[in-house]
Design a protein around this motif. Structure first.
Motif, PDB file in Angstrom:
ATOM      1  N   PRO A 187      -9.936 -18.061 -18.464  1.00  0.00           N
ATOM      2  CA  PRO A 187     -10.630 -17.784 -17.751  1.00  0.00           C
ATOM      3  C   PRO A 187     -12.468 -16.786 -18.383  1.00  0.00           C
ATOM      4  O   PRO A 187     -11.932 -16.240 -19.495  1.00  0.00           O
ATOM      5  N   GLU A 219     -14.600 -22.806 -20.504  1.00  0.00           N
ATOM      6  CA  GLU A 219     -15.709 -22.497 -18.978  1.00  0.00           C
ATOM      7  C   GLU A 219     -16.985 -22.420 -19.114  1.00  0.00           C
ATOM      8  O   GLU A 219     -17.337 -23.401 -18.277  1.00  0.00           O
ATOM      9  N   PRO A 258      -9.367 -21.736 -14.791  1.00  0.00           N
ATOM     10  CA  PRO A 258      -8.072 -21.808 -15.905  1.00  0.00           C
ATOM     11  C   PRO A 258      -6.766 -21.395 -15.937  1.00  0.00           C
ATOM     12  O   PRO A 258      -6.401 -21.322 -14.899  1.00  0.00           O
TER      13      PRO A 258
END
Length: 330
Positions: free
Chosen positions: A167, A172, A190
């Motif tokens: 994450p 991301e 994630p």
């Protein structure tokens, strides 16, 4: 039954000897010609790209250093657990951290209390490679290119999930920017490292993933997934048919991340120099370079100060991107 005075004396002596041996364990082993092992911390599970790289280097470092070198996987929180372990380790050269950009440059900017400060708690040893992140499609996804993927997601209602190995990571942010660029509702999913993400991609549980070339290269070559776009200013030798994001109209991802070794702050410079020299000799070995290149790395030794400069520059680049994205540390 009560022990005799002589037996009590023998027991006391034996206990004292046992305690003394335990306290002197590592030093005694060293003096007897069995040097303490060096452990290389890895912040991700076995089976991923970073783990494979660490094991390749550990295998040859033991020969250069004349002592055992072992890989210690401390997976979780995008490398945060391994980083905290390094911070708590003695600065004696026996504990190192093999890390890429995420834990060193990105995590401290996206986490309120990471439990470590790279500038204060770590010292760079040396770097050995750069690499790129990439977008890969699962075998069950009908698209063959990024434009194909965009069209396919639109045909599914404009929404899609894309796996990322951690994450609040570069992957991301890349997912978010791809979605913004092509007006798609893409959500990053994630995982705890690249290995479980890859397992779901191979099982067609998720249609796409963003991760490093070392994470993808083996299954890409086997035709099980398809790398369709890469970061960087030029195409990568490992996947020459995959265009850069810049070629596809997504600018801002030309700067590429790094891999390096780090030690606890306070490690003597003589120890750092010895470790750096050993790493330089390892990555200069033709078969090691070939193996790392085959994993999708661009191999190039970076002495301590060069790695430190690259770390600072990359951190500043991503500080601007993270701020512009509106992301708030969590």
């Amino acid at each position: 039954m009560t022990a005799s005075p002589r037996r009590r004396t023998l027991l006391a002596v034996g206990a004292a000897l046992a305690l003394g041996a335990a306290a002197a364990g590592p030093a005694s082993a060293q003096s007897a010609g069995a040097p303490n092992p060096i452990r290389i911390l890895v912040g991700f599970p076995p089976g991923g790209g970073t783990d494979a790289i660490a094991r390749t280097l550990a295998e040859r470092l033991k020969d250069q250093l004349g002592q055992p070198v072992v890989v210690d996987n401390r997976a979780g929180a995008g490398g945060q657990i391994a980083a905290q372990t390094l911070k708590a380790s003695a600065p004696d050269g026996h504990t190192l951290f093999l890390s890429h950009d995420h834990t060193i440059s990105i995590l401290p900017q996206v986490t309120r209390n990471p439990g470590f400060d790279p500038a204060k708690d770590f010292v760079p040893v040396a770097g050995f490679a750069t690499f790129v992140n990439a977008l890969a499609l699962s075998g069950g996804t009908p698209a063959k290119t990024l434009p194909d993927y965009v069209g396919w997601v639109r045909s599914q209602g404009g929404r899609g999930n894309v796996g990322v190995p951690a994450p609040a990571s570069v992957p991301e942010f890349l997912v978010k920017l791809i979605g913004q660029k092509f007006s798609l509702d893409l959500q990053a999913a994630p995982y705890r490292g690249s290995a479980p993400m890859m397992a779901d991609m191979l099982g067609n549980q998720i249609g796409a993933g963003v991760g490093s070339i070392p994470d993808f290269i083996e299954n890409h070559k086997a035709g099980k997934i398809r790398v369709v776009a890469v970061m960087g200013s030029a195409r990568q030798a490992a996947v020459p048919d995959a265009p850069t994001f810049g070629e596809l109209g997504l600018a801002g991802f030309e700067d590429v991340p790094y891999y390096g070794l780090f030690a606890p702050a306070g490690t003597p410079q003589a120890v750092i120099d010895r470790l750096g020299e050993a790493l330089a000799k390892v990555v200069a070995q033709p078969d090691v370079r070939e193996r790392l290149t085959g994993m999708g790395l661009t191999v190039g030794y970076m002495p301590q100060q060069q790695l430190a400069s690259r770390e600072r520059a990359y951190t500043q680049t991503w500080a601007r991107i993270i701020k512009a994205s509106g992301f708030q540390p969590q």
